[in-house]
Motif scaffolding. Structure first.
Motif, PDB file in Angstrom:
ATOM      1  N   LEU A 249       0.476 -47.944 -24.704  1.00  0.00           N
ATOM      2  CA  LEU A 249       0.793 -49.548 -24.615  1.00  0.00           C
ATOM      3  C   LEU A 249       2.408 -49.599 -24.406  1.00  0.00           C
ATOM      4  O   LEU A 249       2.973 -50.298 -23.588  1.00  0.00           O
ATOM      5  N   LYS A 250       3.159 -48.679 -25.241  1.00  0.00           N
ATOM      6  CA  LYS A 250       4.387 -48.921 -25.180  1.00  0.00           C
ATOM      7  C   LYS A 250       4.971 -48.293 -23.781  1.00  0.00           C
ATOM      8  O   LYS A 250       5.893 -48.750 -23.224  1.00  0.00           O
ATOM      9  N   ALA A 251       4.433 -47.104 -23.306  1.00  0.00           N
ATOM     10  CA  ALA A 251       4.806 -46.627 -22.147  1.00  0.00           C
ATOM     11  C   ALA A 251       4.546 -47.725 -20.983  1.00  0.00           C
ATOM     12  O   ALA A 251       5.462 -47.618 -19.913  1.00  0.00           O
ATOM     13  N   ALA A 252       3.494 -48.642 -21.048  1.00  0.00           N
ATOM     14  CA  ALA A 252       3.210 -49.642 -20.195  1.00  0.00           C
ATOM     15  C   ALA A 252       3.928 -50.816 -20.331  1.00  0.00           C
ATOM     16  O   ALA A 252       3.941 -51.895 -19.557  1.00  0.00           O
ATOM     17  N   GLY A 253       4.963 -50.795 -21.493  1.00  0.00           N
ATOM     18  CA  GLY A 253       5.756 -52.032 -21.436  1.00  0.00           C
ATOM     19  C   GLY A 253       5.010 -53.059 -22.282  1.00  0.00           C
ATOM     20  O   GLY A 253       5.534 -54.392 -21.784  1.00  0.00           O
ATOM     21  N   VAL A 254       3.696 -52.954 -22.804  1.00  0.00           N
ATOM     22  CA  VAL A 254       3.098 -54.100 -23.332  1.00  0.00           C
ATOM     23  C   VAL A 254       3.783 -54.659 -24.454  1.00  0.00           C
ATOM     24  O   VAL A 254       4.055 -53.701 -25.548  1.00  0.00           O
ATOM     25  N   ALA A 255       3.999 -55.711 -24.768  1.00  0.00           N
ATOM     26  CA  ALA A 255       4.418 -56.595 -25.787  1.00  0.00           C
ATOM     27  C   ALA A 255       4.169 -58.142 -25.773  1.00  0.00           C
ATOM     28  O   ALA A 255       4.157 -58.707 -24.883  1.00  0.00           O
ATOM     29  N   PRO A 256       3.710 -58.330 -26.954  1.00  0.00           N
ATOM     30  CA  PRO A 256       3.582 -57.947 -28.279  1.00  0.00           C
ATOM     31  C   PRO A 256       1.961 -57.029 -28.159  1.00  0.00           C
ATOM     32  O   PRO A 256       1.249 -57.092 -27.147  1.00  0.00           O
ATOM     33  N   MET A 257       1.954 -56.027 -28.983  1.00  0.00           N
ATOM     34  CA  MET A 257       0.708 -55.175 -29.075  1.00  0.00           C
ATOM     35  C   MET A 257      -0.449 -56.038 -29.386  1.00  0.00           C
ATOM     36  O   MET A 257      -0.374 -56.977 -30.306  1.00  0.00           O
ATOM     37  N   PRO A 258      -1.502 -55.725 -28.846  1.00  0.00           N
ATOM     38  CA  PRO A 258      -2.716 -56.198 -29.315  1.00  0.00           C
ATOM     39  C   PRO A 258      -3.195 -55.687 -30.443  1.00  0.00           C
ATOM     40  O   PRO A 258      -2.823 -54.628 -31.044  1.00  0.00           O
ATOM     41  N   PRO A 259      -3.992 -56.199 -31.458  1.00  0.00           N
ATOM     42  CA  PRO A 259      -4.421 -55.763 -32.591  1.00  0.00           C
ATOM     43  C   PRO A 259      -4.978 -54.356 -32.528  1.00  0.00           C
ATOM     44  O   PRO A 259      -5.918 -54.536 -31.484  1.00  0.00           O
ATOM     45  N   ILE A 260      -4.765 -53.392 -33.254  1.00  0.00           N
ATOM     46  CA  ILE A 260      -5.335 -52.075 -33.117  1.00  0.00           C
ATOM     47  C   ILE A 260      -5.915 -51.643 -34.812  1.00  0.00           C
ATOM     48  O   ILE A 260      -4.995 -51.791 -35.659  1.00  0.00           O
ATOM     49  N   THR A 261      -7.124 -51.134 -34.775  1.00  0.00           N
ATOM     50  CA  THR A 261      -7.642 -50.766 -35.835  1.00  0.00           C
ATOM     51  C   THR A 261      -7.436 -49.252 -36.016  1.00  0.00           C
ATOM     52  O   THR A 261      -6.872 -48.608 -35.348  1.00  0.00           O
ATOM     53  N   GLY A 262      -7.698 -48.800 -37.442  1.00  0.00           N
ATOM     54  CA  GLY A 262      -7.561 -47.520 -37.776  1.00  0.00           C
ATOM     55  C   GLY A 262      -8.303 -46.985 -38.833  1.00  0.00           C
ATOM     56  O   GLY A 262      -9.248 -47.648 -39.412  1.00  0.00           O
ATOM     57  N   LEU A 263      -8.274 -45.519 -39.223  1.00  0.00           N
ATOM     58  CA  LEU A 263      -8.905 -44.955 -40.475  1.00  0.00           C
ATOM     59  C   LEU A 263      -8.213 -43.920 -40.850  1.00  0.00           C
ATOM     60  O   LEU A 263      -7.526 -43.197 -39.971  1.00  0.00           O
ATOM     61  N   ASP A 264      -8.186 -43.561 -42.015  1.00  0.00           N
ATOM     62  CA  ASP A 264      -7.563 -42.496 -42.731  1.00  0.00           C
ATOM     63  C   ASP A 264      -6.278 -42.785 -43.602  1.00  0.00           C
ATOM     64  O   ASP A 264      -5.890 -42.016 -44.410  1.00  0.00           O
ATOM     65  N   ALA A 265      -5.477 -43.941 -43.319  1.00  0.00           N
ATOM     66  CA  ALA A 265      -4.559 -44.421 -44.000  1.00  0.00           C
ATOM     67  C   ALA A 265      -3.338 -43.332 -44.091  1.00  0.00           C
ATOM     68  O   ALA A 265      -2.696 -42.914 -45.080  1.00  0.00           O
ATOM     69  N   THR A 266      -3.283 -42.678 -42.771  1.00  0.00           N
ATOM     70  CA  THR A 266      -2.167 -41.460 -42.359  1.00  0.00           C
ATOM     71  C   THR A 266      -0.792 -42.576 -42.720  1.00  0.00           C
ATOM     72  O   THR A 266      -0.760 -43.528 -42.762  1.00  0.00           O
ATOM     73  N   LEU A 267       0.025 -41.473 -42.919  1.00  0.00           N
ATOM     74  CA  LEU A 267       1.547 -41.921 -43.213  1.00  0.00           C
ATOM     75  C   LEU A 267       1.803 -42.746 -41.770  1.00  0.00           C
ATOM     76  O   LEU A 267       2.675 -43.734 -41.909  1.00  0.00           O
ATOM     77  N   SER A 268       1.693 -42.184 -40.720  1.00  0.00           N
ATOM     78  CA  SER A 268       2.135 -42.740 -39.406  1.00  0.00           C
ATOM     79  C   SER A 268       1.426 -44.003 -39.192  1.00  0.00           C
ATOM     80  O   SER A 268       1.849 -44.926 -38.681  1.00  0.00           O
ATOM     81  N   GLY A 269       0.087 -44.043 -39.448  1.00  0.00           N
ATOM     82  CA  GLY A 269      -0.650 -45.194 -39.379  1.00  0.00           C
ATOM     83  C   GLY A 269      -0.017 -46.174 -40.194  1.00  0.00           C
ATOM     84  O   GLY A 269       0.104 -47.190 -39.800  1.00  0.00           O
ATOM     85  N   LEU A 270       0.016 -46.072 -41.415  1.00  0.00           N
ATOM     86  CA  LEU A 270       0.650 -47.272 -42.263  1.00  0.00           C
ATOM     87  C   LEU A 270       2.133 -47.773 -41.863  1.00  0.00           C
ATOM     88  O   LEU A 270       2.451 -48.814 -41.817  1.00  0.00           O
ATOM     89  N   GLN A 271       3.077 -46.794 -41.394  1.00  0.00           N
ATOM     90  CA  GLN A 271       4.045 -47.140 -40.818  1.00  0.00           C
ATOM     91  C   GLN A 271       4.215 -47.846 -39.614  1.00  0.00           C
ATOM     92  O   GLN A 271       4.596 -48.724 -39.209  1.00  0.00           O
ATOM     93  N   ALA A 272       3.026 -47.445 -38.790  1.00  0.00           N
ATOM     94  CA  ALA A 272       2.805 -48.311 -37.643  1.00  0.00           C
ATOM     95  C   ALA A 272       2.487 -49.690 -37.820  1.00  0.00           C
ATOM     96  O   ALA A 272       2.717 -50.977 -37.396  1.00  0.00           O
ATOM     97  N   ILE A 273       1.610 -49.782 -39.028  1.00  0.00           N
ATOM     98  CA  ILE A 273       1.141 -51.125 -39.591  1.00  0.00           C
ATOM     99  C   ILE A 273       2.513 -51.892 -39.989  1.00  0.00           C
ATOM    100  O   ILE A 273       2.598 -53.048 -39.652  1.00  0.00           O
TER     101      ILE A 273
END
Length: 360
Positions: A249-273
């Motif tokens: 989405l970033k590479a395509a210049g999409v802003a704002p981001m649509p809501p995105i879900t996830g799983l595992d509570a990874t460090l990168s995922g939490l920081q993205a949140i």
């Protein structure tokens, strides 16, 4: 000497479908109260991959620490298959040759891993399916999470976010990045998600099945080209796939981001949140899961039948309940549970975002 496979007591009636639980309570603490009987049991832990950081970084150390606490004289045999079912088969055979008393296996491929159970049974060694189900009638026990509920939580959070933003189903739909088709958990997550999405009014524009973030990113790029602004939400079965979608989405210049879900509570995922690139993730206590697996394995090695508050595919089981996590609940759920520390989460790039959420 290797112990005979223990009798297993199911706490609920058999015949329940895969990953359908009567209860999510933990098994009895008979193992936790044990001081160890001085025997040098060999407990094998076989994890599936390195692309998902939780396995080597969380599950293994939690399992190792709990086993040491229960049985100082026990030996842990450990291997990671790096996403190869063939490698995992070889690792399991090696551990059986080394005299493993119990195998705890998180399968790369839940169907292919049935051969591991067969080989273990020939040596009278019980097998515990860890995190992912192994499709074998000879399986001894399952320790996992309620993955159908994971999918429901993810999808409900996504639908609620779209409704809160007054995004009409007529404006577009959702792209779905499910887990690998060889993973029984992925099928359960997907079923849970679709049970919510199919009643929401939002259309699934397209979907893919993978656990590989690079593949997810490539696929998402194609869907952005195909659907453009018609993508109003991204259902991702885990944080790795979510990261791939964010990059596309970033590479395509999409802003704002649509809501995105996830799983595992990874460090990168939490920081993205925290910075608004991802909307939510789903947290399961890997510590509780790993500690339960260690206790069950020790019981089986000693010939003690573990109690089972649930059943999975007819097998005695323990399932942990998942929890949805958004920016406002990272501190109260993930940090408070000790899964990540504030210093790990709130590096210099995320200090301001952490402060905004009251994470100190």
């Amino acid at each position: 000497m290797r112990n005979a496979q223990a009798r297993l007591l199911a706490g609920c009636a058999a015949g329940v479908l895969a990953l359908a639980a009567c209860s999510t309570n933990s098994p009895s603490q008979s193992s936790a109260a044990a001081k160890g009987d001085g025997k040098d049991y060999k407990i094998a832990l076989l994890l599936p991959e390195t692309a998902v950081p939780r396995y080597d970084g969380k599950d293994k150390p939690y399992f190792k620490a709990e086993l040491k606490k229960l049985c100082a004289s026990c030996t842990l045999l450990y291997a990671n298959a790096n996403a190869s079912a063939d490698t995992q088969q070889q690792q399991a055979q090696s551990m059986l040759t080394q005299g493993a008393d119990v195998l705890v296996v998180d399968p790369v491929d839940g169907v292919a891993a049935a051969s591991i159970v067969t080989a273990a049974k020939a040596k009278n060694v019980p097998v515990v399916a860890y995190d992912r189900l192994i499709k074998s009638p000879e399986l001894s026990y399952v320790v996992s999470n309620d993955y159908e509920q994971v999918g429901k939580l993810q999808a409900q959070a996504l639908v609620d976010k779209l409704n809160a933003g007054k995004v009409s189903p007529s404006e577009g739909g959702i792209i779905m990045m499910n887990g690998a088709g060889t993973d029984n958990n992925a099928a359960s997550i997907k079923a849970g998600a679709l049970s919510v999405i199919n009643k929401s009014g939002y259309k699934v524009l397209s979907s893919t099945d993978t656990w590989e973030p690079a593949a997810a990113q490539s696929w998402a790029s194609g869907q952005i080209t195909r659907f453009g602004t018609k993508i109003v939400g991204v259902y991702s079965a885990n944080d790795g796939n979510a990261g791939g979608a964010i990059a596309a989405l970033k590479a395509a210049g999409v802003a704002p981001m649509p809501p995105i879900t996830g799983l595992d509570a990874t460090l990168s995922g939490l920081q993205a949140i925290l910075v608004g690139n991802q909307y939510m993730t789903t947290y399961n206590s890997f510590q509780k899961e790993a500690e339960t697996a260690a206790a069950v394995a020790y019981d089986l090695a000693r010939g003690v039948p573990p109690q089972a508050p649930a059943t999975v595919d007819g097998h005695p089981a323990t399932l942990n309940p998942p929890v949805a996590v958004t920016a406002s609940t990272i501190e109260s759920i993930v940090i408070r549970d000790g899964f990540w520390s504030v210093s790990q989460l709130c590096t210099s790039a995320y200090n301001a975002a952490c402060a905004e959420q009251g994470i100190k």
